[in-house]
Design an enzyme around this catalytic site. Structure first.
Site, mmCIF file in Angstrom:
data_model
loop_
_atom_site.group_PDB
_atom_site.id
_atom_site.type_symbol
_atom_site.label_atom_id
_atom_site.label_comp_id
_atom_site.label_asym_id
_atom_site.label_seq_id
_atom_site.Cartn_x
_atom_site.Cartn_y
_atom_site.Cartn_z
ATOM 1 N N GLU A 175 0.820 -1.222 0.000
ATOM 2 C CA GLU A 175 0.000 0.000 0.000
ATOM 3 C C GLU A 175 0.850 1.268 0.000
ATOM 4 O O GLU A 175 0.681 2.167 0.835
ATOM 5 C CB GLU A 175 -0.947 -0.012 1.202
ATOM 6 C CG GLU A 175 -1.949 -1.164 1.150
ATOM 7 C CD GLU A 175 -3.037 -1.083 2.207
ATOM 8 O OE1 GLU A 175 -2.807 -0.461 3.260
ATOM 9 O OE2 GLU A 175 -4.132 -1.645 1.985
ATOM 10 N N GLU A 376 -5.731 -8.080 -1.197
ATOM 11 C CA GLU A 376 -6.430 -7.930 0.093
ATOM 12 C C GLU A 376 -7.882 -7.561 -0.174
ATOM 13 O O GLU A 376 -8.168 -6.739 -1.046
ATOM 14 C CB GLU A 376 -5.823 -6.818 0.959
ATOM 15 C CG GLU A 376 -4.505 -7.146 1.584
ATOM 16 C CD GLU A 376 -4.010 -6.060 2.529
ATOM 17 O OE1 GLU A 376 -4.849 -5.389 3.170
ATOM 18 O OE2 GLU A 376 -2.790 -5.886 2.610
HETATM 19 C C1 BGP Z 1 -4.586 -2.817 4.917
HETATM 20 C C2 BGP Z 1 -3.255 -3.337 5.361
HETATM 21 C C3 BGP Z 1 -3.273 -4.585 6.145
HETATM 22 C C4 BGP Z 1 -4.533 -4.849 6.920
HETATM 23 C C5 BGP Z 1 -5.813 -4.359 6.282
HETATM 24 C C6 BGP Z 1 -7.010 -4.340 7.179
HETATM 25 O O1 BGP Z 1 -4.572 -1.433 4.897
HETATM 26 O O2 BGP Z 1 -2.387 -3.601 4.268
HETATM 27 O O3 BGP Z 1 -2.080 -4.661 6.856
HETATM 28 O O4 BGP Z 1 -4.421 -4.687 8.260
HETATM 29 O O5 BGP Z 1 -5.670 -3.089 5.733
HETATM 30 O O6 BGP Z 1 -6.995 -3.206 7.973
HETATM 31 P P1 BGP Z 1 -7.254 -3.213 9.511
HETATM 32 O O7 BGP Z 1 -6.341 -4.229 10.072
HETATM 33 O O8 BGP Z 1 -6.919 -1.851 9.956
HETATM 34 O O9 BGP Z 1 -8.680 -3.545 9.688
#
Ligand code: BGP
Length: 477
Positions: A175, A376
């Site tokens: 990201e 993701e």
């Molecule tokens: C993205 C990241 C991840 C992950 C995901 C979910 O931004 O790459 O590392 O954590 O989001 O977000 P969160 O864990 O804040 O719910």
């Protein structure tokens, strides 16, 4: 049937969010190791000194470091074809500055990779996923300093030299575009030297963020160029946190706002990584935001020469923008924006928008025409562990099912979609809130926000559902 026969179904994680063992076998401290657990009402904090009695969730996480065999076996049981994970920089170079890598750290990933290959699971490695060595923050103010480029090259080349014949798919930075948002200073850039406090108190310095992002983009392109020349068989990808924006109304001002947000958040970094140059509107943007990029000779050539082979994105939600300052605000993963009345929200306020995924995939493919992986996607939700250790999560199945249906549509539209690795296929620490209670997995882990729990793994209902999706190559969902 729209899904190609060799479609990569799988799951995704990041080292600092699941491994634990934060100081085992020579590992150093990373930025997330200095972050506490938060809650729905209290944001997580960054502390310089480790406070007695405070939970730092990455320190133990779900102890994947010692459970990896069991975890990979469960992924294999679901039928995973691909597993996306990251390598903790601080396991390999504890402060980032050592000349020699930490062999014990490398050996852990040797074992992890071999375990995946044993089951025919293709590894996809994120080289840097939100876990800069903390020493580099304190000494250099993170990526604000160009010396980070060489330190990153050393780290990344160590990995590729070691595993190029076992790992075909590599992502440089997770990201990377979050650097365009204030939160990126902490999670991605490490330009937070000396900062302690809650993440809501982070000071913002936009020119520094954009300079640090430039340094990362150069580092990424330099690595891609080297990897292409050295190991032609491997494939290098970017990774973009894609936030799809909608204009709240058909007012021309809202339309322009929508275009600006799409550019800043999504296209700025990915144009550099895919097209090899900053967008035409960049100059005006820099001027209007007080950004004076310091470039060195050769930077622009490197960006041109180090373009990626495939595009990857995370997609959780869309966001809506309005010129009207009185419009109701919605919360969300760095996106903010106003509430879209046509969309439901998750328990954390992220607006759920499967059709937005179809739109997004088409936009990306129209623009770049290179293969795409969704690396993701998923629903962070509260789960209940029943007395018999079952977990009923129809809300998660609905979320994933609706997004898969839109992936199908996008493939029918002509998009070259190669894989889908939903986020946090096993419960892990939340990046934004530091909670365990925000669960994404198809595998439940008995671990709580206060650090208690047995670390036992239990399949949720979504486990069997996803197994069937994969077994039928997406036909049954
Ligand atoms: C993205 C990241 C991840 C992950 C995901 C979910 O931004 O790459 O590392 O954590 O989001 O977000 P969160 O864990 O804040 O719910």
């Amino acid at each position: 049937m729209p899904f190609p026969k060799d479609f990569y179904w799988g799951g995704a994680t990041a080292a600092n969010q699941l491994e634990g063992a934060w100081d085992v076998d020579g590992k150093g401290a990373s930025v997330p190791d200095h972050c506490t657990t938060g809650s729905a009402n209290a944001p997580k904090r960054v502390t310089e000194i480790f406070e007695e009695g405070t939970v730092y969730p990455s320190h133990d996480a779900i102890d994947h470091y010692h459970h990896y065999k069991e975890d990979i076996a469960l992924f294999a049981q679901m039928g995973f074809k691909m597993y996306r994970f990251s390598v903790a920089w601080t396991r390999i170079y504890p402060t980032g500055e050592e000349n020699e890598p930490n062999e014990k750290g490398l050996e852990f990933y040797d074992r992890l990779i071999d375990e995946c290959l044993k089951y025919g699971i293709e590894p996809m490695i994120t080289i840097s996923h939100y876990e800069l060595p903390y020493v580099l923050v304190e000494k250099y103010n993170g990526w604000a300093d160009r010396r980070l480029i060489d330190l990153f090259e050393k780290f990344a080349r160590t990995l590729i030299n070691r595993w190029h014949d076992k790992v075909k798919y590599w992502l440089t930075f997770n990201e990377i575009n979050t650097a365009t948002q204030p939160m990126g200073a902490l999670v991605s850039l490490g330009t937070v030297k000396g900062f302690t406090g809650t993440i809501n108190e982070l000071p913002d310095d936009k020119p520094t963020r954009y300079q640090a992002l430039h340094n990362q983009l150069v580092a990424s392109a330099k690595l891609v160029k080297w990897a292409h020349e050295t190991y032609p068989s491997i494939q290098m990808g970017n990774m973009i946190c894609f936030i799809t924006y909608y204009p709240y109304s058909c007012r021309p001002e809202d339309m322009l706002l929508f275009q600006n947000r799409m550019r800043e958040m999504n296209w700025y970094a990915s144009d550099v990584m895919v097209r090899g140059e900053y967008p035409a509107w960049g100059k005006r943007y820099w001027k209007e935001n007080g950004i004076e990029l310091q470039m060195e000779e050769g930077d622009l050539e490197i960006l041109k020469e180090g373009t990626v082979d495939f595009y990857t994105l995370s997609y959780y939600m869309s966001s809506t923008v309005s010129q009207d300052a009185n419009a109701a605000q919605s919360s969300g993963n760095m996106a903010g924006g106003v509430t879209n009345p046509y969309l439901p929200s998750s328990d954390w306020g992220w607006q759920i928008d499967p059709k937005g995924l179809r739109f997004t995939l088409n936009e990306i493919y129209d623009r770049y025409r290179i293969p795409i992986f969704i690396t993701e996607n998923g629903l962070g939700a509260y789960d209940t562990l029943e007395a018999d250790h079952s977990i009923h999560d129809p809300y998660r199945i609905d979320y994933l099912r609706d997004h898969i249906a839109q992936m199908e549509e996008a493939i029918e539209d002509g998009v070259d979609l190669r894989g889908y690795t939903p986020w946090g296929c096993i419960d892990l620490v939340s990046a934004s809130s530091g909670q365990m209670a925000k669960r994404y997995g198809m595998i439940y882990v008995d671990k709580n926000d206060d650090g208690t729990g047995t670390n036992a793994r239990y399949p949720k209902d979504s486990f069997e559902w996803y197994r069937q999706v994969i077994a039928s190559n997406g036909e049954k969902h």
